[in-house]
Design a protein around this motif. Sequence first.
Motif, PDB file in Angstrom:
ATOM      1  N   LEU A  61      -9.960 -11.878   8.125  1.00 56.01           N
ATOM      2  CA  LEU A  61      -8.526 -12.047   8.350  1.00 56.01           C
ATOM      3  C   LEU A  61      -7.723 -11.819   7.075  1.00 56.01           C
ATOM      4  O   LEU A  61      -6.656 -11.200   7.098  1.00 56.01           O
ATOM      5  CB  LEU A  61      -8.250 -13.440   8.917  1.00 56.01           C
ATOM      6  CG  LEU A  61      -8.743 -13.691  10.349  1.00 56.01           C
ATOM      7  CD1 LEU A  61      -8.490 -15.135  10.763  1.00 56.01           C
ATOM      8  CD2 LEU A  61      -8.084 -12.730  11.336  1.00 56.01           C
ATOM      9  N   ALA A  62      -8.254 -12.318   5.952  1.00 58.57           N
ATOM     10  CA  ALA A  62      -7.562 -12.110   4.679  1.00 58.57           C
ATOM     11  C   ALA A  62      -7.520 -10.624   4.321  1.00 58.57           C
ATOM     12  O   ALA A  62      -6.489 -10.093   3.886  1.00 58.57           O
ATOM     13  CB  ALA A  62      -8.247 -12.904   3.575  1.00 58.57           C
ATOM     14  N   GLY A  63      -8.640  -9.932   4.509  1.00 56.24           N
ATOM     15  CA  GLY A  63      -8.680  -8.501   4.218  1.00 56.24           C
ATOM     16  C   GLY A  63      -7.773  -7.706   5.130  1.00 56.24           C
ATOM     17  O   GLY A  63      -7.059  -6.794   4.682  1.00 56.24           O
ATOM     18  N   GLY A  66     -12.824   0.550  12.795  1.00 60.70           N
ATOM     19  CA  GLY A  66     -14.211   0.590  12.348  1.00 60.70           C
ATOM     20  C   GLY A  66     -14.557  -0.598  11.477  1.00 60.70           C
ATOM     21  O   GLY A  66     -15.646  -1.192  11.607  1.00 60.70           O
ATOM     22  N   VAL A  67     -13.637  -0.975  10.584  1.00 60.80           N
ATOM     23  CA  VAL A  67     -13.851  -2.150   9.736  1.00 60.80           C
ATOM     24  C   VAL A  67     -13.987  -3.397  10.604  1.00 60.80           C
ATOM     25  O   VAL A  67     -14.861  -4.254  10.354  1.00 60.80           O
ATOM     26  CB  VAL A  67     -12.690  -2.321   8.738  1.00 60.80           C
ATOM     27  CG1 VAL A  67     -12.841  -3.623   7.952  1.00 60.80           C
ATOM     28  CG2 VAL A  67     -12.630  -1.142   7.786  1.00 60.80           C
ATOM     29  N   PHE A 126     -10.222  -5.783  -3.575  1.00 60.66           N
ATOM     30  CA  PHE A 126     -11.454  -5.131  -3.998  1.00 60.66           C
ATOM     31  C   PHE A 126     -12.413  -6.087  -4.702  1.00 60.66           C
ATOM     32  O   PHE A 126     -13.622  -5.836  -4.723  1.00 60.66           O
ATOM     33  CB  PHE A 126     -11.131  -3.961  -4.935  1.00 60.66           C
ATOM     34  CG  PHE A 126     -10.647  -2.734  -4.220  1.00 60.66           C
ATOM     35  CD1 PHE A 126     -11.549  -1.830  -3.683  1.00 60.66           C
ATOM     36  CD2 PHE A 126      -9.295  -2.484  -4.088  1.00 60.66           C
ATOM     37  CE1 PHE A 126     -11.111  -0.693  -3.018  1.00 60.66           C
ATOM     38  CE2 PHE A 126      -8.840  -1.351  -3.429  1.00 60.66           C
ATOM     39  CZ  PHE A 126      -9.749  -0.445  -2.885  1.00 60.66           C
ATOM     40  N   GLY A 127     -11.888  -7.146  -5.297  1.00 62.92           N
ATOM     41  CA  GLY A 127     -12.733  -8.060  -6.047  1.00 62.92           C
ATOM     42  C   GLY A 127     -13.051  -9.331  -5.293  1.00 62.92           C
ATOM     43  O   GLY A 127     -14.132  -9.495  -4.734  1.00 62.92           O
ATOM     44  N   LEU A 128     -12.090 -10.252  -5.222  1.00 61.81           N
ATOM     45  CA  LEU A 128     -12.359 -11.588  -4.706  1.00 61.81           C
ATOM     46  C   LEU A 128     -12.659 -11.635  -3.215  1.00 61.81           C
ATOM     47  O   LEU A 128     -13.256 -12.608  -2.730  1.00 61.81           O
ATOM     48  CB  LEU A 128     -11.166 -12.503  -5.017  1.00 61.81           C
ATOM     49  CG  LEU A 128     -10.944 -12.803  -6.500  1.00 61.81           C
ATOM     50  CD1 LEU A 128      -9.713 -13.684  -6.683  1.00 61.81           C
ATOM     51  CD2 LEU A 128     -12.173 -13.458  -7.124  1.00 61.81           C
ATOM     52  N   LEU A 129     -12.234 -10.613  -2.466  1.00 61.72           N
ATOM     53  CA  LEU A 129     -12.576 -10.582  -1.038  1.00 61.72           C
ATOM     54  C   LEU A 129     -13.795  -9.695  -0.767  1.00 61.72           C
ATOM     55  O   LEU A 129     -14.759 -10.123  -0.133  1.00 61.72           O
ATOM     56  CB  LEU A 129     -11.379 -10.083  -0.215  1.00 61.72           C
ATOM     57  CG  LEU A 129     -10.234 -11.062  -0.032  1.00 61.72           C
ATOM     58  CD1 LEU A 129      -9.120 -10.420   0.782  1.00 61.72           C
ATOM     59  CD2 LEU A 129     -10.704 -12.332   0.664  1.00 61.72           C
TER      60      LEU A 129
END
Length: 310
Positions: free
Chosen positions: A133-135, A112-113, A161-164
């Motif tokens: 891709l990073a997440g 879903g993401v 949760f923050g920088l991405l």
Amino acid sequence: MSDATAEASLIRTCLRSSRPNFLVLAPLCAGLAMTAAWAEGLAFAPLDALLVLFGALLAHAAVNLFNEHHDFHSGLDALTERTPFSGGSGALPERPEAARAVRVAAWACLAGVMLIGAWFLWRAGPVMLLYGLAGLGLVLAYTGWLTRRPWLCLLAPGAGFGLLMVPGAHQALTGTLSATVVAAALVPTLMVSALLLINQVPDIDADRRVGRDHLAIRLGPLRAARLVALLLAAAFAVVPLAWWAGALPTTAWLMWLALPVLAWLLRGLWRLPAGVAQGELAPLLPLMGLNVVLLLASLALLNVGLWLAG
């Protein structure tokens, strides 16, 4: 047990394994992208906002489901003393037959993401692929790989949760990146990493036995608690520093309404009794609960502060 009852039991186990009590964190973080955009006078489509919030929720649920499945199969669940804030939900040890369903649910959430990410890749352009891709890498690598690398294990939850999540959602909604949203993202970056670190303290012995190697193991409970205190203090310091630099509006100071809670928590973390190092968790548990309250209240207040600036 009838087929309908068995299916309902599997669904309940999957829901418990997603740790629904903690899923409010993701919308609060993604919300910072929206309130930052609001403060900057940038418009975004309501449908896109709903997709961002739903995508953040699915990503958080996927991490939790993969973590629950991995901890059950590694044997960690059998070694861990569960608390309200650590040690997993306990759903799979109670219903081992649901392990496959939990794994399928994790991949379904991740799918879903990816679908939502594909929508924003089409809308906002190739830059979204970098966030995606990073997440995706963090979700898949956290439990099995990052928990064996102390500093990466500390930084990964906050980065996710923050920088991405926060700048990524802002880029998806507005097509831009700004100093305001980056400054806002630093708060959950620091506070979420602090949350995960303090929640690892009760699991030190069990995690060590299954091969994990994180900073709570390396530092021990007392020094880990002091690092948590420093991370929380740094998160609150973001507001005055970013305000002074012109990156956050004056209303962002609303977050400092939680300062008395921070002061109480820092005092408790810095003065933990030596018995905690020998496994006496009673003094630590109230501080873990207070840390959750502080995190959610701080993010909610920062969201309101940014919204008021719009």
